[in-house]
Design a protein around this motif. Sequence first.
Motif, PDB file in Angstrom:
ATOM      1  N   VAL A  50       8.036   6.824  -3.058  1.00  0.00           N
ATOM      2  CA  VAL A  50       8.319   5.955  -1.903  1.00  0.00           C
ATOM      3  C   VAL A  50       7.244   6.164  -0.838  1.00  0.00           C
ATOM      4  CG1 VAL A  50       9.986   5.348  -0.122  1.00  0.00           C
ATOM      5  CG2 VAL A  50      10.792   6.022  -2.385  1.00  0.00           C
ATOM      6  N   HIS A  51       6.837   7.415  -0.692  1.00  0.00           N
ATOM      7  CA  HIS A  51       5.808   7.706   0.307  1.00  0.00           C
ATOM      8  C   HIS A  51       4.506   6.976  -0.032  1.00  0.00           C
ATOM      9  CE1 HIS A  51       3.254   9.649   3.167  1.00  0.00           C
ATOM     10  NE2 HIS A  51       2.505  10.168   2.198  1.00  0.00           N
ATOM     11  N   GLN A  52       4.131   7.006  -1.316  1.00  0.00           N
ATOM     12  CA  GLN A  52       2.876   6.360  -1.710  1.00  0.00           C
ATOM     13  C   GLN A  52       2.890   4.864  -1.417  1.00  0.00           C
ATOM     14  OE1 GLN A  52       2.618   8.557  -5.566  1.00  0.00           O
ATOM     15  NE2 GLN A  52       0.471   7.941  -5.424  1.00  0.00           N
ATOM     16  N   ILE A  53       4.023   4.236  -1.774  1.00  0.00           N
ATOM     17  CA  ILE A  53       4.112   2.786  -1.544  1.00  0.00           C
ATOM     18  C   ILE A  53       4.178   2.471  -0.051  1.00  0.00           C
ATOM     19  CG2 ILE A  53       5.614   0.759  -1.876  1.00  0.00           C
ATOM     20  CD1 ILE A  53       4.073   1.428  -4.382  1.00  0.00           C
ATOM     21  N   SER A  54       4.948   3.274   0.695  1.00  0.00           N
ATOM     22  CA  SER A  54       5.076   2.986   2.132  1.00  0.00           C
ATOM     23  C   SER A  54       3.757   3.275   2.855  1.00  0.00           C
ATOM     24  CB  SER A  54       6.243   3.751   2.750  1.00  0.00           C
ATOM     25  OG  SER A  54       6.130   5.116   2.459  1.00  0.00           O
ATOM     26  N   LEU A  55       3.025   4.283   2.373  1.00  0.00           N
ATOM     27  CA  LEU A  55       1.712   4.575   2.967  1.00  0.00           C
ATOM     28  C   LEU A  55       0.765   3.403   2.703  1.00  0.00           C
ATOM     29  CD1 LEU A  55      -0.106   6.678   4.397  1.00  0.00           C
ATOM     30  CD2 LEU A  55      -0.765   7.504   2.126  1.00  0.00           C
ATOM     31  N   PHE A  56       0.836   2.866   1.486  1.00  0.00           N
ATOM     32  CA  PHE A  56       0.004   1.707   1.141  1.00  0.00           C
ATOM     33  C   PHE A  56       0.295   0.559   2.105  1.00  0.00           C
ATOM     34  CE2 PHE A  56      -0.549  -2.413  -0.779  1.00  0.00           C
ATOM     35  CZ  PHE A  56      -1.816  -2.336  -1.345  1.00  0.00           C
ATOM     36  N   ILE A 115      -4.515  -7.852  -1.413  1.00  0.00           N
ATOM     37  CA  ILE A 115      -3.398  -6.905  -1.433  1.00  0.00           C
ATOM     38  C   ILE A 115      -2.934  -6.691  -2.877  1.00  0.00           C
ATOM     39  CG2 ILE A 115      -0.974  -6.557  -0.768  1.00  0.00           C
ATOM     40  CD1 ILE A 115      -2.705  -6.229   1.627  1.00  0.00           C
ATOM     41  N   ARG A 116      -2.820  -7.790  -3.615  1.00  0.00           N
ATOM     42  CA  ARG A 116      -2.381  -7.681  -5.011  1.00  0.00           C
ATOM     43  C   ARG A 116      -3.278  -6.749  -5.809  1.00  0.00           C
ATOM     44  NH1 ARG A 116       1.488 -11.350  -6.420  1.00  0.00           N
ATOM     45  NH2 ARG A 116       1.386 -13.268  -5.217  1.00  0.00           N
ATOM     46  N   SER A 117      -4.604  -6.931  -5.672  1.00  0.00           N
ATOM     47  CA  SER A 117      -5.489  -6.121  -6.506  1.00  0.00           C
ATOM     48  C   SER A 117      -5.457  -4.659  -6.081  1.00  0.00           C
ATOM     49  CB  SER A 117      -6.901  -6.700  -6.529  1.00  0.00           C
ATOM     50  OG  SER A 117      -7.407  -6.729  -5.229  1.00  0.00           O
ATOM     51  N   SER A 118      -5.468  -4.382  -4.749  1.00  0.00           N
ATOM     52  CA  SER A 118      -5.443  -2.955  -4.371  1.00  0.00           C
ATOM     53  C   SER A 118      -4.063  -2.342  -4.652  1.00  0.00           C
ATOM     54  CB  SER A 118      -5.884  -2.728  -2.921  1.00  0.00           C
ATOM     55  OG  SER A 118      -5.456  -3.740  -2.095  1.00  0.00           O
ATOM     56  N   LEU A 119      -3.017  -3.177  -4.565  1.00  0.00           N
ATOM     57  CA  LEU A 119      -1.673  -2.669  -4.872  1.00  0.00           C
ATOM     58  C   LEU A 119      -1.583  -2.272  -6.351  1.00  0.00           C
ATOM     59  CD1 LEU A 119       1.297  -2.250  -3.969  1.00  0.00           C
ATOM     60  CD2 LEU A 119       1.722  -4.605  -4.660  1.00  0.00           C
ATOM     61  N   THR A 120      -2.174  -3.110  -7.195  1.00  0.00           N
ATOM     62  CA  THR A 120      -2.110  -2.816  -8.629  1.00  0.00           C
ATOM     63  C   THR A 120      -2.781  -1.480  -8.948  1.00  0.00           C
ATOM     64  OG1 THR A 120      -2.185  -5.180  -9.018  1.00  0.00           O
ATOM     65  CG2 THR A 120      -2.580  -3.791 -10.918  1.00  0.00           C
ATOM     66  N   SER A 121      -3.954  -1.230  -8.340  1.00  0.00           N
ATOM     67  CA  SER A 121      -4.614   0.058  -8.651  1.00  0.00           C
ATOM     68  C   SER A 121      -3.847   1.226  -8.039  1.00  0.00           C
ATOM     69  CB  SER A 121      -6.077   0.041  -8.225  1.00  0.00           C
ATOM     70  OG  SER A 121      -6.188  -0.310  -6.888  1.00  0.00           O
ATOM     71  N   CYS A 122      -3.294   1.025  -6.842  1.00  0.00           N
ATOM     72  CA  CYS A 122      -2.481   2.086  -6.215  1.00  0.00           C
ATOM     73  C   CYS A 122      -1.274   2.412  -7.094  1.00  0.00           C
ATOM     74  CB  CYS A 122      -2.037   1.640  -4.824  1.00  0.00           C
ATOM     75  SG  CYS A 122      -0.691   2.589  -4.112  1.00  0.00           S
ATOM     76  N   ALA A 123      -0.634   1.351  -7.617  1.00  0.00           N
ATOM     77  CA  ALA A 123       0.570   1.552  -8.425  1.00  0.00           C
ATOM     78  C   ALA A 123       0.239   2.212  -9.762  1.00  0.00           C
ATOM     79  CB  ALA A 123       1.258   0.206  -8.655  1.00  0.00           C
ATOM     80  N   GLU A 124      -0.897   1.825 -10.331  1.00  0.00           N
ATOM     81  CA  GLU A 124      -1.302   2.439 -11.602  1.00  0.00           C
ATOM     82  C   GLU A 124      -1.458   3.939 -11.449  1.00  0.00           C
ATOM     83  OE1 GLU A 124      -4.788   0.536 -13.172  1.00  0.00           O
ATOM     84  OE2 GLU A 124      -3.613  -1.261 -13.690  1.00  0.00           O
TER      85      GLU A 124
END
Lengths: 459, 185
Positions: free
Chosen positions: B110-116, B153-162
């Motif tokens: 949750v921290h990683q996603i909220s930080l993103f 946002i989509r592209s950086s979110l995808t790499s963050c999530a990976e």
Amino acid sequence: MLRSDHILATVEMIQKENLDVRAVTMGINLLDCRGGDVSETCRRVEEKIGTAAARFVATCERISRKYGIPVVNKRISVTPIAFVGAGFDRHGFVELALALDRAATAAGVDILGGFSAQVEKGMTATDREYIASIPEALARTTKLCASINIASSQKGINMDALALIGQTVKDLAEITREQNGFGAAKFVVFCNQPGDNPFMAGAIHGLEEADLVLNVGVSGPGVIARALDRLINTKGRENLGLDDIAEEIKQTTFRVTRCGELIGRKVSEELGIEFGVVDLSLAPTPTVGDSVGEILEILGVDVVGAPGSTAILAMLNDAVKKGGIFASKAVGGLSGAFIPVMEDEVLAAAVGSGALCLEKLEAMTCVCSVGLDMIPIPGSVDASTISAIIADEMALGMINNKTTAVRLIPVPGKEAGEVVSFGGLFGASPIMPVRNVGKSSRFIAWGGRMPAPIHSFKN
Amino acid sequence: MGKQMVMSVMSKDRPGIVSDITGVIYQLQGDLADLNQSVLCDYFTMILIATFEDSVTPEDVVAAFSHIPSETRLEVVVKEMKIPMAIAKAKRSPETYILTAQGKNKSGLVHQISLFCYQHGINILDLATTLSGDQYTMILQLDFSAVESVDDIRSSLTSCAENAGLTVVLQHEDIFKATSEITLF
């Protein structure tokens, strides 16, 4: 407030089931483009399409990115061209075809439909010239699709036109022999052709329409197949009845249709043009897992064409309509399941194995839209037999008050069982055998008109 | 106009707790504007906004809440809103997106996603998470009004999530309304 389980159900549909909007089609009226001669008319046609569709593709792409739902095809449909080119000869119609093709390329659309005529009761001299132009017009263009309405429940079947069309289909295939007769894949013959269908090759901008209109074709055989798989795996086959299956199809169609309606309305809002209809058709693509045939197999026939196929298709078609009709403000077009052989890999495989024959396909078209679609037949089949196959399909539409259509490809130099491939969305299939070839020419030679059925007289 | 206060209450859950809390506000002649409550593992939490007479102080409200019986002590925080808000005008941004993230449970997801979200100027409007077996699911409602490019946002979110081992899907809220609600337009 959105509930988590609803959100996750939708995410599943988008992520795992490749939800998309199959076609957004802009209808453009060209009746005001008539000039003093052919070249003036062509110039006006190009100008009008250029202006009307200037922002069309870019807007579709922007809305598609915003909502994260792909719009697979951006298309244009125009007023049936025989009306626009009234008085032109066949060369004039070829020039019009080239102008439409240039306009479609300039607008960046995938395909343009409406190189069409409506001759269900009689043919004018112009209509005959138009029909004569079809082979060359389609051979010399890349983005153009043609269609002709030769029958209706109100007017009967124009048997003179029917005879001409059988030969036209042969000529189209022959003139595009190098491409295995691909020209015939861009031409479809209708009974009760709708004026607001967004799907090709039969899209036209009907005379009853406004100047500009946007119609959307939702799709999703893949989405429905995966939803049914999931239902059967979760609940267990033994705990389900066909009514549960129909309900699942309805609910899934509702969600798919809502997405299509949302995207279509947003595009039309941005472009400032009227939103027409959502067409609820289940249109397969050659992609694995996006097949209407697969749904029939999930629902209980081991191979498409086996007894039961027609009954399952009837239920599927009905459930799709029921789910979709409540989801959309305005439903139109063809709205039903398509069974285009080359575009559906499960149907194509059933043809290859001999399980699915032309007569069974004909029976299946009685309970779904649209008709005998994208069927490669041997190039040796004669024009009268092709006309007679079309006549049978037209009769089904005429008597049952529904749209039926025929798109046969007599592949030059090839025989039944050989595989033909057009690539992309047009797909591939083994050539389907045709029985009783050459035995209908006395019937086709009658010409004239087949009278409208008694139940068309409702006034 | 009166005095607008925001109140937060937490307690062990039991039948009647909403009635008790709103009863206190009623007795103090408060006008309840908006509230949001949730129950998680038998614990109840509620955030409320209400308007009171000028003579009512936050301390009065806390004192009144203290009479509510609870298995655990009722935790109450009351703040006066210095700049009162017109509740009806606090509309949701039209650029609301729903992000779902699913993956194998581990700490810090949750921290990683909220930080993103924080790093990309995205405000989290609502967040719900569930753990089922070892699968962790997060559903976030996000305000994208400050976002310039959803594609970026989509592209950086995808790499963050990976990197976090999460499968993410980012969709506009309208899609979910379209598929889950009867009234749409």
